[in-house]
Design a protein around this motif. Structure first.
Motif, short mmCIF file in Angstrom:
data_model
loop_
_atom_site.label_atom_id
_atom_site.label_comp_id
_atom_site.label_asym_id
_atom_site.label_seq_id
_atom_site.Cartn_x
_atom_site.Cartn_y
_atom_site.Cartn_z
N ARG A 59 -2.89 -21.55 51.27
CA ARG A 59 -2.31 -20.22 51.41
C ARG A 59 -1.35 -20.07 50.25
NH1 ARG A 59 -0.03 -19.99 56.85
NH2 ARG A 59 1.77 -21.03 55.94
N PRO A 60 -1.56 -19.14 49.35
CA PRO A 60 -2.51 -18.02 49.41
C PRO A 60 -3.95 -18.46 49.17
CG PRO A 60 -1.41 -18.05 47.28
CD PRO A 60 -0.74 -19.11 48.12
N SER A 61 -4.87 -17.64 49.66
CA SER A 61 -6.29 -17.92 49.56
C SER A 61 -6.97 -16.95 48.60
CB SER A 61 -6.93 -17.80 50.94
OG SER A 61 -8.33 -17.61 50.84
N ALA A 62 -7.67 -17.50 47.62
CA ALA A 62 -8.46 -16.66 46.71
C ALA A 62 -9.58 -15.96 47.49
CB ALA A 62 -9.05 -17.50 45.59
N ASP A 63 -10.16 -16.66 48.46
CA ASP A 63 -11.24 -16.05 49.25
C ASP A 63 -10.76 -14.75 49.90
OD1 ASP A 63 -13.35 -17.83 48.78
OD2 ASP A 63 -12.67 -19.19 50.35
N LEU A 64 -9.58 -14.78 50.52
CA LEU A 64 -9.08 -13.58 51.20
C LEU A 64 -8.78 -12.47 50.19
CD1 LEU A 64 -6.75 -14.86 54.07
CD2 LEU A 64 -9.16 -14.23 54.15
N LEU A 65 -8.20 -12.83 49.04
CA LEU A 65 -7.92 -11.82 48.02
C LEU A 65 -9.23 -11.18 47.54
CD1 LEU A 65 -6.23 -10.25 45.98
CD2 LEU A 65 -6.37 -12.23 44.45
N PHE A 66 -10.20 -12.01 47.18
CA PHE A 66 -11.46 -11.49 46.68
C PHE A 66 -12.16 -10.62 47.73
CE2 PHE A 66 -12.32 -15.22 43.50
CZ PHE A 66 -11.28 -14.77 42.70
N GLU A 67 -12.16 -11.09 48.98
CA GLU A 67 -12.82 -10.32 50.04
C GLU A 67 -12.14 -8.98 50.26
OE1 GLU A 67 -12.80 -13.11 53.26
OE2 GLU A 67 -14.36 -14.36 52.33
N SER A 68 -10.80 -8.95 50.19
CA SER A 68 -10.11 -7.68 50.39
C SER A 68 -10.37 -6.74 49.22
CB SER A 68 -8.60 -7.90 50.60
OG SER A 68 -7.93 -8.20 49.38
N ALA A 69 -10.41 -7.27 48.00
CA ALA A 69 -10.70 -6.43 46.83
C ALA A 69 -12.12 -5.88 46.91
CB ALA A 69 -10.50 -7.24 45.55
N ALA A 70 -13.06 -6.73 47.31
CA ALA A 70 -14.46 -6.28 47.44
C ALA A 70 -14.58 -5.20 48.50
CB ALA A 70 -15.36 -7.46 47.78
N GLY A 71 -13.84 -5.38 49.61
CA GLY A 71 -13.87 -4.37 50.66
C GLY A 71 -13.24 -3.07 50.24
N ALA A 72 -12.20 -3.16 49.41
CA ALA A 72 -11.48 -1.95 48.98
C ALA A 72 -12.19 -1.23 47.85
CB ALA A 72 -10.06 -2.32 48.56
N TYR A 73 -12.75 -1.98 46.91
CA TYR A 73 -13.24 -1.38 45.66
C TYR A 73 -14.72 -1.61 45.38
CZ TYR A 73 -8.34 -0.53 44.69
OH TYR A 73 -7.05 -0.09 44.77
N GLY A 74 -15.38 -2.46 46.17
CA GLY A 74 -16.81 -2.65 46.01
C GLY A 74 -17.22 -3.02 44.60
N LYS A 83 -19.90 -10.21 44.88
CA LYS A 83 -21.27 -9.97 44.42
C LYS A 83 -22.06 -9.13 45.42
CE LYS A 83 -23.36 -10.93 41.43
NZ LYS A 83 -23.56 -10.07 40.23
N SER A 84 -21.84 -9.38 46.71
CA SER A 84 -22.61 -8.64 47.73
C SER A 84 -22.26 -7.16 47.72
CB SER A 84 -22.36 -9.24 49.12
OG SER A 84 -21.06 -8.92 49.58
N ARG A 85 -21.06 -6.81 47.23
CA ARG A 85 -20.66 -5.40 47.13
C ARG A 85 -20.93 -4.81 45.75
NH1 ARG A 85 -17.07 -3.60 51.25
NH2 ARG A 85 -17.33 -4.96 53.04
#
Length: 199
Positions: free
Chosen positions: A110-125, A148-150
């Motif tokens: 913590r902090p987690s890169a996974d959570l940052l990346f997932e939140s950015a992908a969810g916000a900005y695709g 990548k999935s977004r």
């Protein structure tokens, strides 16, 4: 959108993750990005929470960009590097507002890169760039999959050039990435991507 506003570029956010060896890696990357970057940069660097952090000061002396520790409720600003504080997850919403969380560790960090990346992908695709630099462990690999999935773009430091190859190697093993580059070449690619004009 009025006529005097510039067209938004193809990207809205750059999210960067690093761990062991990361201060040197971030210094090289951020120092080469130059001033006036048209998007915010969010950084997760694994830091020892027991010590007062000077990372923003250290990096701020080596880049023309503004560098600060991220604060909950602030809006991510273009040309600014927002760094996750020690022991806090950093997330971003679709409104560009940052949030901090002390929820459980992810992959022991913590902090987690996974959570940052997932939140950015969810916000900005598809308007997200995720970048994985030197580090041990596998933090960031699930997050790069989410980006990548977004439809976003994933840049990974060439493990052969990384001080610690664990995180880059894990990201490469998680699925397809767009660029695998020596550290010194990453900034130019990021600038080229975020400064491209929409056609």
């Amino acid at each position: 959108m009025t006529a005097d506003q510039p067209e938004p570029g193809p990207y809205a956010i750059v999210a960067v993750a690093s761990s062991a060896g990361g201060i040197q890696g971030l210094t090289t990357l951020l120092g080469a990005l130059g001033p006036d970057l048209p998007v915010p940069v969010l950084v997760v660097q694994h830091l020892d929470p027991r010590h007062r952090t000077v990372i923003a000061d250290v990096l701020g002396r080596r880049t023309a960009l503004a560098v600060k520790l991220a604060e909950a409720g602030e809006r991510a600003r273009p040309g600014t590097v927002h760094i996750a504080p020690p022991d806090r997850h950093l997330l971003i919403g679709s409104d560009g507002v940052l949030s901090l969380s002390d929820t459980e560790l992810v992959h022991f960090v913590r902090p987690s890169a996974d959570l940052l990346f997932e939140s950015a992908a969810g916000a900005y695709g598809h308007r997200t760039i995720a970048c994985v630099l030197t580090g041990t462990g596998k933090d960031g690999s699930l997050g790069t999959e989410a980006v990548k999935s977004r439809g976003g773009t994933v840049i990974v430091q060439d493990p052969d050039t990384a001080e610690h190859s664990g995180m880059p190697t894990a990201a490469l093993g998680a699925g397809p990435v767009d660029f695998v580059l020596p550290l010194e070449e990453i900034a130019a690619v990021i600038r080229g991507l975020v400064e491209a004009k929409r056609h």
